[in-house]
Structure formats: structure tokens, C-alpha cells
Motif scaffolding. Structure first.
Motif, short mmCIF file in Angstrom:
data_model
loop_
_atom_site.label_atom_id
_atom_site.label_comp_id
_atom_site.label_asym_id
_atom_site.label_seq_id
_atom_site.Cartn_x
_atom_site.Cartn_y
_atom_site.Cartn_z
N UNK A 47 27.22 37.77 52.35
CA UNK A 47 26.41 37.22 53.35
C UNK A 47 25.66 35.87 53.07
N UNK A 48 25.71 35.81 51.66
CA UNK A 48 24.79 34.44 51.29
C UNK A 48 25.66 33.19 51.46
N UNK A 49 24.72 32.28 51.66
CA UNK A 49 25.06 30.90 51.79
C UNK A 49 25.56 30.18 50.51
N UNK A 50 26.79 30.06 50.04
CA UNK A 50 27.17 29.09 48.94
C UNK A 50 26.53 27.81 48.79
N UNK A 51 26.28 27.19 49.97
CA UNK A 51 25.72 25.79 49.73
C UNK A 51 24.44 25.89 49.19
#
Lengths: 353, 297, 267
Positions: C164-168
Motif C-alpha cells: 500500500x506504500x507509494x514508491x514515489x
């Protein structure tokens, strides 16, 4: 089409919540839908059109009032005992059943003989032109094909009334136009009463025998497409259906005095005082003898038409729709001052807002 | 073939966990296979002599006097009891669990989490504690018998404890949440518009349930059944506490071989048999769900 | 005037069965909790409220020892399992699928698929051989076994969190001149923390609950609270077991509540 009533709503109301926070999704609506007609409930989202449809289907019960089907009170009859069928907005096709089994479902539930059901399914498949798809699962069909299956499934049991809840909204424009014609054809062929819910005024105008325009839980106007388009009863209906220019003025014995002082002949108007006038863009002509003076501010080319944005002397912005000449150029220049007149008999005098 | 850097990092990062699992869980399973082909030691453990005797003895027994071979009735009775009780447990949890899952899934969203939490607490509570709690209820001086005696329905306490019924009640009780949770997940994903469509097409409530709901939530039903059936078949704590010494299930019988039975190879062979049955069930589950996934998407 | 809608979601009898089942689900647990405060010697008769059995359990050296052992074991398993599961989750999420990834999944989830009694038997055989060869009979075997079967329980919430974590966010950190280690330390790890904590808590509860594997793997005198209770149940049921069970239950519920608060979706 006959004058017999297929569906009647008598003072039907549907409220959600209670006390201070009550929401009147449907507010005392009375309506008669005739046998065999294509009736459209038209209005913006939240106007109560879907609520009314669900009351007819039986998924919701009116807070007060009655729903009648062919003259019989069905208010307390559960949905699975009502001879109406629904085409759902999301189609709600049974994903585990084939196309044929979806269409056969209602007939099986009614306990019809196997042979009769099979024959009816064949007939329905042919009617919606899906003969080749009988054994496919819904997920293997295109949006348009799923739409046809939903139609066939709802028509198969031979309902007295077919309810259609914005069934075309998920389709792209081209397919939607195609399905509009298809729906109209099906309705004519089967002779079944269609109650069609949409927020798309063009859809309503092209398909319906009669239209009921709704707003905030109330029915605004009921009539044929021409009647609604050319004779809207209030500003809301005039504005919601098609494009309209509104002018305000004072009515003085068959003429309306505009704020600029210009006088417009409106022979059909009676009475006195402040009025709102509605004039359709295509009913405005450039006419050197016209009563209105206006300055051209912008032209927008639409192919067959050119929309001319004009400013009246009192500052009111209006649009006139002129047919584009073969050259494509209407031959007017921005900033030019023109004289306009409405086509005789096309000016609507509106009451209320 | 050289691994991409991403794949190499993936393997390197996973390696510690994999090594732990290889040593502390998966690897020893291979030793069990080997042990099932060895000869039992005199007191416990094994002699390193190859034999298929343990596997033979799983199903057959040899008369000590005349060497005639017959089916191992005692073993077959235990297999049959394990299978029967596991299937009945699965059925019982389904019959009770489906309405529960349905009930939770049709609650208003703000209350749904609370009901789910109520199911989750027993799910995470020690199995031993829950079995013990059931024991307290069904024993002769327990709440159930006291209540029935007080009602006058019975004159003497019902002997429920140490019967197959007790094991069934206990297993259904402890494994119920394992049925409810996947059923809830499936019903929660279910499109209730399809039920409207069913009623619109003249289906009765029962027909809607049987013809529309059950076929569509079937993956959830299969998942719940597997989740209940698998631990039931290998159950150890519940039959031991509620079934007493005589009403053994496969799990207890396996344990016996490593304790008083002193027949490690037989215990190893029985463990492998249990593992094969369970893995077959899991494989069948994967087959069923993946083929349904293909059909409905 | 009040009329009722035709409730499409209602099925006859379902609500009754569901409510009855919820009552039956909690009745034994509630009964047990109530009787743990029973003053009487009998497990059946109510003799008034008392903390007597808690006191007796507290003074029992076996119980004390088993409690400490259970907690040490659960804490060790939770730390080891969540640490290794964190690495594995970093290795198996947010990168292109690689060859062998399915194998890694199967291995990590293996303890969930194999019946516990089978794993218990396997570990008994394996550890018996090692005990014989090395003479070591310490708590290490139990820590190893518990850590292993806790890995999938730690892995699931950590992986869910990572997915659920944003790679950006990490790209942004790199863009702002952070080294890969700084990015991990300052961005990735803090964001993963709730998942890791949840995984550790689940592992703790799972380890604390285990009976079968512990029963098979433990050396003499290495009872945990559950195996001590199992031994007690084999003899006679005393209200002391009620008290121990209730205490364990409270601990579990507290951990679970914390777990739910940690994994609850925010915003």
C-alpha cells in the motif's frame, strides 16, 4: 397505444430519515403512464426519478401514497410478485450463468414448462440479435452485448411494464445512439410499456412518446417531446431541455418591454407584470427589421450550425444558432451590430423560476 | 542464466526467512519421510534398517501366531472417525457460519467492523482455552446439564463428554470463525444488485439464495470448508480433551506412536498420510478457485 | 404511516441463527471468565466473588515459571519472525516478478498449510537427533520452532503495508540526495513500522497460543503456560485453570485490539 393506465402513482412520496433531517426523495408525485407508451422520467441526478422507478419495481415502498399496475394497487406486493421487469443500470447479469440461462431465469422462476422456456429464449436471442452468443458467460461479452442480454432477460417473462434505469449510461456515444434506435424498435415490436429513466435530455427527446421532467422530488411537467421542448412550463424545464436564452421584461398588453426599452411582440402572452421569456437559439433570426439590437461578440463553428454569441443593449448575453452556409462562413464579423427577431410564435412566457 | 539485480536482491532478502523455515518447519518433513521407512527402536527412536513395514501396518495387520494378513480394523476405525468428524464439523460450521457471515455482511458499514471484531476475538484466542471453556459447559456437572436438569427435561446428567458428539461440538465451536471469515469476505464482495435482479425476475428468497448467491460465493464456501476441514482432520487438542482416551482421532493416534506406542516409523507414516490428504484437498481448492476465476472474469 | 421496505438482503431465520450463534460463541468464554472469580472449590457451584484462584495460580511456582517461559518465547519468536519477515517482504514486494517468487511464497506460507501435528512430529524427530548429537537441551529448539511458524503471520501484515506504500516517496527522497541507506532508514522503515509492529504482535499471540508443537518439542521441565494447562486438564480440572485462561485471554484481547488499531486504515 391506448388511454388505459399501465402504471399509476397516486400522491406517492418517499422520505428518508425522519424529524428535522428528513429527505424527501419523492414528494407527493401523481402520474399516469399509459399502456404501450415509451415514457421517460427525465431530470438531473437526485431528482427522484430512480426512486420512482424503484417504487414501481417494488424495491422500495412509498412512505405514503399508492402505486397501481393496470389499475390494481400493488403498493404492498413484493417485487418478485410484480409483473414488471427491470433493466439495471449496471445490467446485474448473473456472472455464473450463460447468456441463455440468464434470459431463461425469470421464466424458470415462474415455473414455465421447459420447452416453452427454451423457445422463448430463442425468440429473445433473435430479438436482440445475440443468437450466436447463447452459451457465453456475460464477462465474455462487450458492453453493448451485455446491454442486449439485460434487455432480453427483462423482456423474456413478458412483463406488463419494462423499467429501464439509465441503461445506456455505461456505453460510449456511438453505441448509445445505436442502442437508442434499438430500444425504440424493441418497444414498438413488443408493444410493452417502457418506463425509461435518464438524465440525458437528447435521449429523452429522441425516444419517448411522453416525458415526465422531475426536479427535487417533484414532477415539473409531463408531455410529448415537442410539447416539452416548445412549451416548457417553467425556467427549470426550459433550461434543462435544450439550450435556451432567457430575457426578462415587463408585459404590457401583448408586448414585452425589455430593460433596454426595446419592445418585443408576444401576442400569445396574457396578463401583466414581470415575466421571463425563453427563446431557443435556433429560433433567432438576423433581421434588419428586428426589434432587438445586438453586438456580435464571438462565433463558434459547429459544422452544420454556427453559434453566434451576442450581447443585447442591456448587456444580456444570448446565443443564436444559424445554419452554416456551404462556404462555412456566416459572413459576420466580431463587433458588428446586428438586428434580431425571434421566429413568430417561438417565444415562451414562463412563470416562476 | 544470470539473475537480474532485482531478482538477486529478492532472493537475498528472503534468504534468512527461507533458511529459518527450512530448518524449523519444511526441512524436517523430509526426515519424516525417511523415518517412515525405518524400523522402530526398542524403546523409542529408530533402527537404521530400511523396511516398508510401517506403511504396511498403516492399513494391514499381521497375526502374530499364523502370519495371516487382515485389514487393520483399529486404524481404519480411527481414519473413519477422523474423516467423519471432520466432514460433520465442516458441515456444522457451514450451516451456522453462513447465516453469521451473511448477517455481518448485511449490517450497516459502521457496525460491520464491530461484528467482525467479535468473530475475530475467539479466532485468535487460544484453542486450548476455548476447548476448555466448552468442556466446562458440556461436562456432567456443567452449565448445559445443570440447565437441563433444572428445566426437568432430564433426570440424570447427559454423558456428552468423552463421546464423539463432544468432539464434534468442540471442533465446530473452535473452528467456526475459520468458516465465517472467508464466507464474510465472499459475501462482502457480492453485488447485491444481483439479488434485486433475482427478485425482479420472480425468484423467491430461497431461490435467490440457492440459484444466485450460493453459486457466486462458492469460492468463499470452498475456502471456508478447507480452512475448517484441514485442521479438523489433524486435530489433536480438542479430541484429546473432549474425546477422552478412547475416542481418538488421527492426530492423537500419531502422538500415541511417539509416546506409549513407541513406534516412530508408524507415526511418521501416519503423519505423511495425513499430509498427503491435506495437500490433496488444498490442491483441489486451488484448482477449483482458479478455474472459476477464469470463468467469471 | 410507516411501511416497511421489501428488504432484499433479509433471509428468513438468518438473523436469528446469527445472533444465537454469537451468544453460543461467547457463552463458554464468559462462563469461564465468571467462574475464574469463584470463591468455591468446585468448578460447578458458585460460592461468591473472590480472587482466590488468581492468588493460588500466582503463588504456584510452576505457573510462574511457565508464564515467564511463555513470554520469553513469544517475545523472541515475535522479534525473530518479524525481522526475517520484514526482509522477506522487502524482497518479494514492489519489484518485478522474478523466477522463484512463487516458491518463496509457498515456503513462507508453508506452516499455514501443513497440519500442526505433522510439523510437530517432524520437529520432534529432527530435534531428538540433534539433542542426541549435541547434548544441548535448552530453549533454543522452542525459539527456533516458534519463530518458524510465526513467519507467515508476521509476513502478511508487513507485506500488505508495503504494497500500500507509494514508491514515489522513495524516489522523491533519492531525488533530494538521500543515499539508498538513508532513504530506507528515513523513509521506508518509518512507513513500514505499523506493519512490522502488527506482524510482531500477531506473532506474539500465535506463539503464546501454541500447544501442539511446544508439547512435542519441549524438553523435560520446559512447560509453557498452554502445555502446563494441558497437563493439568489431563488430571483434574481446578478453577486455577480458569484463572490462568482468563489472564491469557485478557492478554490476547489487548494485543489484538492494539493490532486492529495499528492496521486500521487512516484518513
Amino acid at each position: 397505444m391506448t388511454d388505459q393506465a399501465a402504471v399509476e402513482a397516486r400522491n406517492a412520496a418517499r422520505h428518508y430519515g425522519s424529524g428535522q433531517s428528513v429527505v424527501k426523495a419523492l414528494d407527493d408525485v401523481s402520474l399516469t403512464i399509459r399502456k404501450g407508451e415509451f415514457f421517460t422520467l427525465l431530470g438531473p441526478s437526485g431528482c427522484g426519478k430512480t426512486t420512482l422507478l424503484r417504487l414501481i419495481a417494488g424495491f422500495e415502498t412509498p412512505t405514503s401514497g399508492q402505486i397501481l399496475l393496470s389499475g390494481q394497487d400493488i403498493t404492498d406486493i413484493p417485487p418478485n410478485k410484480r409483473k414488471v421487469n427491470t433493466v439495471f443500470q449496471s445490467y446485474a447479469l448473473f456472472p455464473h450463468l450463460s447468456v441463455a440461462a440468464n434470459i431463461a431465469f425469470g421464466l424458470e422462476m415462474l415455473g414455465r414448462p421447459k420447452a416453452e422456456t427454451a423457445a422463448r429464449v430463442e425468440e429473445m436471442l433473435a430479438l436482440v440479435r445475440l443468437d450466436q452468443m447463447a452459451d457465453r458467460k456475460p464477462a465474455m461479452l462487450s458492453g453493448g452485448q451485455q446491454q442486449r442480454v439485460a434487455l432480453a432477460r427483462a423482456l423474456a417473462p413478458g412483463p406488463e411494464v419494462l423499467l429501464l434505469d439509465e441503461p445506456l449510461s455505461a456505453l460510449d456515444l456511438k453505441l448509445r445512439k445505436e442502442m437508442q434506435l434499438e430500444l425504440k424498435r424493441l418497444q414498438t415490436e413488443t408493444g410493452i410499456t417502457f418506463v425509461f429513466v435518464t438524465h440525458d435530455q437528447e435521449e429523452a427527446l429522441t425516444m419517448s412518446d411522453r416525458i415526465g421532467v422531475m426536479r427535487a422530488g417533484k414532477l415539473q411537467q409531463v408531455g410529448g417531446p415537442r410539447e416539452i421542448y416548445n412549451g416548457p412550463v417553467n425556467r427549470f424545464v426550459a433550461d434543462f431541455i435544450g439550450e435556451t436564452n432567457f430575457l426578462t421584461g415587463t408585459l404590457e398588453a401583448g408586448r414585452v418591454r425589455l430593460p433596454s426599452g426595446e419592445m418585443l411582440d408576444v401576442p400569445e402572452a396574457t396578463g401583466q407584470g414581470e415575466v421571463t421569456l425563453a427563446i431557443r437559439p435556433e429560433q433567432i433570426r438576423i433581421d434588419p427589421e428586428g426589434a432587438l439590437e445586438a453586438r456580435l461578440t464571438q462565433t463558434v463553428y459547429f459544422g452544420t450550425d454556427t453559434h453566434c454569441h451576442l450581447q443585447l443593449k442591456d448587456g444580456t448575453e444570448i446565443v443564436a444558432r444559424l445554419q452554416s452556409p456551404p462556404s462555412g462562413d456566416v459572413g459576420l464579423s466580431i463587433g458588428e451590430t446586428l438586428r434580431l427577431s425571434p421566429v413568430p410564435g417561438s417565444v415562451q412566457v414562463l412563470e416562476g423560476d | 542464466m544470470a539473475l537480474s539485480q532485482s531478482a538477486r536482491n529478492g532472493w537475498l532478502l528472503s534468504a534468512p526467512a527461507l533458511i529459518l523455515l527450512a530448518v524449523g518447519a519444511a526441512g524436517p518433513l523430509l526426515i519424516v519421510v525417511i523415518y517412515s521407512f525405518l524400523t522402530p527402536g526398542d524403546f523409542s527412536g529408530v533402527e537404521w534398517t530400511f523396511t516398508t513395514e510401517a506403511w504396511f501396518r498403516v492399513f494391514f495387520e499381521r497375526d502374530i501366531f499364523d502370519d495371516t494378513v487382515s485389514a487393520a480394523d483399529a486404524h481404519l476405525t480411527i481414519f473413519w472417525r477422523s474423516l467423519k468428524l471432520s466432514l460433520l464439523t465442516t458441515l456444522a460450521t457451514f450451516v451456522v457460519g453462513f447465516p453469521m457471515a451473511w448477517f455481518i455482511a448485511t449490517q450497516p458499514p459502521n457496525r460491520r467492523a464491530a461484528w467482525l471484531f467479535l468473530i475475530t476475538i475467539p479466532f485468535w484466542t487460544n484453542l486450548l482455552i476455548r476447548t476448555f471453556a466448552i468442556l466446562e459447559i458440556i461436562r456432567n456437572q456443567g452449565l448445559l446439564n445443570s440447565f437441563l436438569l433444572w428445566l426437568g427435561v432430564i433426570n440424570d446428567p447427559l454423558q456428552i463428554l468423552y463421546t464423539d458428539t463432544a468432539v464434534l461440538i468442540g471442533m465446530a465451536y473452535v473452528y467456526l470463525p475459520l468458516m465465517v471469515l472467508p464466507l464474510f469476505a465472499a459475501i462482502d464482495r457480492f453485488d447485491f444488485k444481483l439479488i434485486e435482479a433475482g427478485y425482479d425476475l420472480y425468484a423467491s428468497r430461497w431461490q435467490v439464495l440457492r440459484r444466485i448467491v450460493v453459486p457466486i460465493v462458492r469460492p468463499g464456501i470452498v475456502a471456508g470448508s478447507i480452512l475448517v476441514f484441514v485442521p479438523s482432520l489433524g486435530a489433536y487438542v480438542t479430541p484429546r480433551i473432549l474425546g477422552g482416551g478412547k475416542n481418538m482421532m488421527l492426530g492423537n493416534f500419531i502422538e500415541l506412536q511417539f509416546g506409549q506406542g513407541r513406534n516412530w516409523p508408524l507415526g511418521a507414516a501416519l503423519s505423511m498420510l495425513l499430509l498427503v490428504i491435506v495437500l490433496t484437498a488444498l490442491l483441489a481448492y486451488v484448482r477449483v478457485t482458479s478455474s472459476e476465476g477464469r470463468q467469471n472474469v | 404511516m410507516s411501511r416497511r421496505d421489501f428488504n432484499i438482503a433479509a433471509m428468513p431465520g438468518f438473523a436469528t441463527i446469527a445472533i444465537a450463534a454469537f451468544v453460543l460463541l461467547y457463552m463458554p468464554i464468559v462462563t469461564m471468565v465468571i467462574y475464574s472469580f469463584n470463591a468455591s472449590d468446585s468448578v460447578a457451584l458458585w460460592g461468591g466473588f473472590s480472587l482466590r484462584w488468581y492468588a493460588i495460580a500466582w503463588e504456584n511456582d510452576f505457573v510462574k515459571e511457565a508464564t515467564v517461559r511463555s513470554l520469553v518465547l513469544a517475545a523472541s519468536a515475535a522479534v525473530i519472525a518479524s525481522a526475517l519477515a520484514t526482509l522477506a517482504a522487502l524482497g518479494t514486494t514492489r519489484r518485478k516478478r522474478f523466477k522463484g517468487q512463487t516458491f518463496i511464497y509457498v515456503m513462507i506460507n508453508q506452516p499455514l498449510m501443513v497440519p500442526e501435528i505433522v510439523t510437530a512430529v517432524a520437529l520432534l524427530i529432527f530435534f531428538a537427533a540433534i539433542k542426541k548429537a549435541t547434548g544441548y537441551t535448552g530453549l533454543g529448539y522452542l525459539i527456533l520452532a516458534h519463530s518458524a511458524f510465526c513467519v507467515p503471520f508476521a509476513y502478511l501484515p508487513i507485506r500488505a503495508r508495503l504494497e500500500g506504500m507509494d514508491l514515489t516517496l522513495e524516489r522523491a527522497a533519492a531525488d533530494l540526495y538521500a543515499t539508498p541507506f538513508q532513504t530506507f532508514r528515513r523513509i521506508t522503515l518509518p512507513l513500514m513500522a505499523p506493519g512490522i509492529a502488527a506482524g510482531a504482535m500477531l506473532s506474539f499471540v500465535i506463539s503464546l497460543d501454541d500447544v501442539i508443537i511446544t508439547e512435542f518439542v519441549k524438553s523435560a521441565g520446559q512447560d509453557t503456560l498452554p502445555t502446563y494447562m494441558l497437563g493439568q486438564l489431563r488430571r483434574a480440572v481446578t478453577p486455577e485453570v480458569n484463572a490462568i485462561s482468563t489472564a491469557l485471554l485478557v492478554l490476547t484481547v489487548l494485543m489484538l485490539t492494539a493490532f486492529f488499531l495499528l492496521t486500521r486504515k487512516r484518513g
